[in-house]
Design a protein around this motif. Structure first.
Motif, mmCIF file in Angstrom:
data_model
loop_
_atom_site.group_PDB
_atom_site.id
_atom_site.type_symbol
_atom_site.label_atom_id
_atom_site.label_comp_id
_atom_site.label_asym_id
_atom_site.label_seq_id
_atom_site.Cartn_x
_atom_site.Cartn_y
_atom_site.Cartn_z
ATOM 1 N N ALA A 35 0.821 -1.168 0.232
ATOM 2 C CA ALA A 35 0.099 -0.007 0.080
ATOM 3 C C ALA A 35 0.910 1.168 0.149
ATOM 4 C CB ALA A 35 -0.925 0.151 1.248
ATOM 5 N N ARG A 36 0.737 2.104 -0.917
ATOM 6 C CA ARG A 36 1.378 3.344 -1.013
ATOM 7 C C ARG A 36 0.256 4.345 -0.486
ATOM 8 N NH1 ARG A 36 1.356 7.702 -5.281
ATOM 9 N NH2 ARG A 36 2.822 9.185 -4.755
ATOM 10 N N ILE A 37 0.742 5.326 0.663
ATOM 11 C CA ILE A 37 0.094 6.247 1.021
ATOM 12 C C ILE A 37 0.646 7.648 0.782
ATOM 13 C CG2 ILE A 37 -0.418 7.346 3.199
ATOM 14 C CD1 ILE A 37 0.489 3.745 3.361
ATOM 15 N N TYR A 38 -0.526 8.478 0.305
ATOM 16 C CA TYR A 38 0.393 9.673 -0.489
ATOM 17 C C TYR A 38 -0.495 10.910 -0.028
ATOM 18 C CZ TYR A 38 -3.152 8.465 -4.267
ATOM 19 O OH TYR A 38 -4.231 8.061 -4.946
ATOM 20 N N ASP A 39 0.043 12.170 -0.067
ATOM 21 C CA ASP A 39 -0.838 13.231 0.006
ATOM 22 C C ASP A 39 -1.676 13.383 -1.226
ATOM 23 O OD1 ASP A 39 -1.550 15.997 0.145
ATOM 24 O OD2 ASP A 39 0.005 16.776 0.914
ATOM 25 N N SER A 40 -3.286 13.362 -0.882
ATOM 26 C CA SER A 40 -3.872 13.635 -2.174
ATOM 27 C C SER A 40 -3.808 14.771 -2.846
ATOM 28 C CB SER A 40 -5.504 13.169 -1.577
ATOM 29 O OG SER A 40 -5.757 14.100 -0.514
ATOM 30 N N ALA A 41 -3.442 15.791 -2.287
ATOM 31 C CA ALA A 41 -3.291 17.145 -3.016
ATOM 32 C C ALA A 41 -2.166 17.293 -3.825
ATOM 33 C CB ALA A 41 -3.267 18.538 -1.873
ATOM 34 N N TYR A 48 4.607 3.685 3.192
ATOM 35 C CA TYR A 48 4.348 2.370 2.343
ATOM 36 C C TYR A 48 4.009 1.514 3.518
ATOM 37 C CZ TYR A 48 6.315 3.626 -2.224
ATOM 38 O OH TYR A 48 6.506 4.485 -3.308
ATOM 39 N N ASN A 49 3.128 0.478 3.228
ATOM 40 C CA ASN A 49 2.803 -0.647 4.072
ATOM 41 C C ASN A 49 3.004 -1.948 3.234
ATOM 42 O OD1 ASN A 49 2.009 1.084 6.411
ATOM 43 N ND2 ASN A 49 -0.154 0.529 5.882
ATOM 44 N N PHE A 50 3.869 -2.739 3.626
ATOM 45 C CA PHE A 50 4.376 -3.970 2.963
ATOM 46 C C PHE A 50 3.749 -5.054 3.880
ATOM 47 C CE2 PHE A 50 7.663 -0.813 1.915
ATOM 48 C CZ PHE A 50 7.937 -1.251 0.534
ATOM 49 N N LEU A 51 2.729 -5.563 3.255
ATOM 50 C CA LEU A 51 1.898 -6.573 3.934
ATOM 51 C C LEU A 51 2.721 -7.922 3.449
ATOM 52 C CD1 LEU A 51 -1.687 -5.329 2.698
ATOM 53 C CD2 LEU A 51 -0.514 -4.814 4.676
ATOM 54 N N ALA A 52 2.541 -8.810 4.455
ATOM 55 C CA ALA A 52 3.405 -10.308 4.302
ATOM 56 C C ALA A 52 4.712 -9.756 3.969
ATOM 57 C CB ALA A 52 2.717 -11.042 3.243
ATOM 58 N N VAL A 53 5.399 -9.077 4.576
ATOM 59 C CA VAL A 53 6.879 -8.571 4.321
ATOM 60 C C VAL A 53 7.846 -9.804 4.457
ATOM 61 C CG1 VAL A 53 7.255 -7.918 6.505
ATOM 62 C CG2 VAL A 53 8.459 -6.671 5.003
ATOM 63 N N SER A 54 7.670 -10.720 5.218
ATOM 64 C CA SER A 54 8.390 -11.778 5.503
ATOM 65 C C SER A 54 8.861 -12.364 4.252
ATOM 66 C CB SER A 54 8.047 -12.743 6.306
ATOM 67 O OG SER A 54 6.669 -13.386 6.048
ATOM 68 N N LYS A 55 7.930 -12.382 2.925
ATOM 69 C CA LYS A 55 8.200 -12.844 1.865
ATOM 70 C C LYS A 55 9.314 -12.056 1.045
ATOM 71 C CE LYS A 55 3.361 -14.343 0.989
ATOM 72 N NZ LYS A 55 2.076 -14.270 0.093
ATOM 73 N N ILE A 56 9.361 -10.887 1.552
ATOM 74 C CA ILE A 56 10.524 -9.961 0.856
ATOM 75 C C ILE A 56 11.785 -10.175 1.855
ATOM 76 C CG2 ILE A 56 10.850 -7.556 -0.075
ATOM 77 C CD1 ILE A 56 7.854 -7.074 -0.137
ATOM 78 N N LEU A 57 11.581 -9.916 3.042
ATOM 79 C CA LEU A 57 12.663 -9.811 4.152
ATOM 80 C C LEU A 57 12.441 -10.943 5.014
ATOM 81 C CD1 LEU A 57 12.580 -6.111 5.002
ATOM 82 C CD2 LEU A 57 14.131 -7.158 3.243
ATOM 83 N N PRO A 58 12.789 -12.215 4.657
ATOM 84 C CA PRO A 58 12.363 -13.572 5.447
ATOM 85 C C PRO A 58 13.231 -13.134 7.050
ATOM 86 C CG PRO A 58 13.938 -13.835 3.751
ATOM 87 C CD PRO A 58 13.382 -12.551 3.477
ATOM 88 N N ASN A 59 14.298 -12.612 6.977
ATOM 89 C CA ASN A 59 14.838 -12.647 8.206
ATOM 90 C C ASN A 59 14.513 -11.381 9.246
ATOM 91 O OD1 ASN A 59 16.458 -15.094 7.783
ATOM 92 N ND2 ASN A 59 17.885 -13.684 6.338
#
Length: 216
Positions: A35-41, A48-59
């Protein structure tokens, strides 16, 4: 600026990455578990929110603010690019909690209880920090939460102003640092002389400061 927080017990396998302060109006886009969070203006990225981040950074481990290595950030940027986002994260590995030296402490021009300090946070870096600690004075060693630090209670230190005077960081009390047996009253933690200015504050060693003082 890169502030990373990982709290699997409370938030599951999600890495929260903050790169800018909150905006008045925010929006988000989700792609491939990111999820990218940004200023709507302005559409400026806030984090960013990295969901299931252990798939990217297992350690990845931790409970609160975590320090990401250059390799970790490279892996996150690759995941961002694979999801169609810009790989814009920049690694910051320096500690956000350091031993500082209060060089000067002068009265605030618009307050009778605040002091404006010039505080050395490294041998070649001095920052201005406004402090309301009742024991604040020049010529002491303290713990400085630099801009970008996440306090134990989750608060983030951003550049700011106190009554019109710029302040870049916070001089911490033992209570604010979550140290064992710290006095539950305002007052900067004044460190012994053997602490070295500019070094990362050792929280494990810090946990013994008030215990040792109590038993001696």
């Amino acid at each position: 600026m890169l502030i990373a927080s990982y709290n699997p017990r409370e938030l599951g396998d999600t890495l929260i990455v903050i790169v800018a302060p909150d905006a008045a109006e925010q929006a988000h886009t989700v792609r491939d578990g990111i999820a990218r969070i940004y200023d709507s203006a302005t559409e400026k990225t806030l984090g960013y929110n990295f969901l299931a981040v252990s798939k990217i950074l297992p350690n990845l481990t931790g409970n609160g603010q975590v320090t990401l290595t250059s390799d970790d950030v490279a892996a996150l940027n690759q995941a961002l690019e694979d999801a169609g986002f810009a790989g814009e994260l920049v690694a910051e590995t320096d500690s956000r909690f350091v031993v500082g030296y209060v060089k000067t402490a002068k009265p605030h021009p618009d307050s009778d209880h605040l002091l404006v300090t010039e505080t050395v946070v490294d041998h070649d870096q001095t920052v201005q920090i406004v402090s309301g600690s009742p024991n604040m004075q020049a010529d002491i060693k303290v713990v400085v939460a630099k801009v970008g630090a996440m306090m134990p209670n989750g608060a983030i230190i951003w550049p700011g102003e106190l009554r019109g005077v710029a302040s870049d960081g916070m001089i911490c009390s033992g209570r604010e640092l979550g140290l064992a047996n710290a006095p539950q009253r305002p007052g900067a933690l004044i460190l012994p002389d053997d602490y070295q200015v500019g070094e990362a504050f050792d929280f494990d060693r810090g946990q013994t400061i008030f215990t040792t003082a109590t038993t001696n």
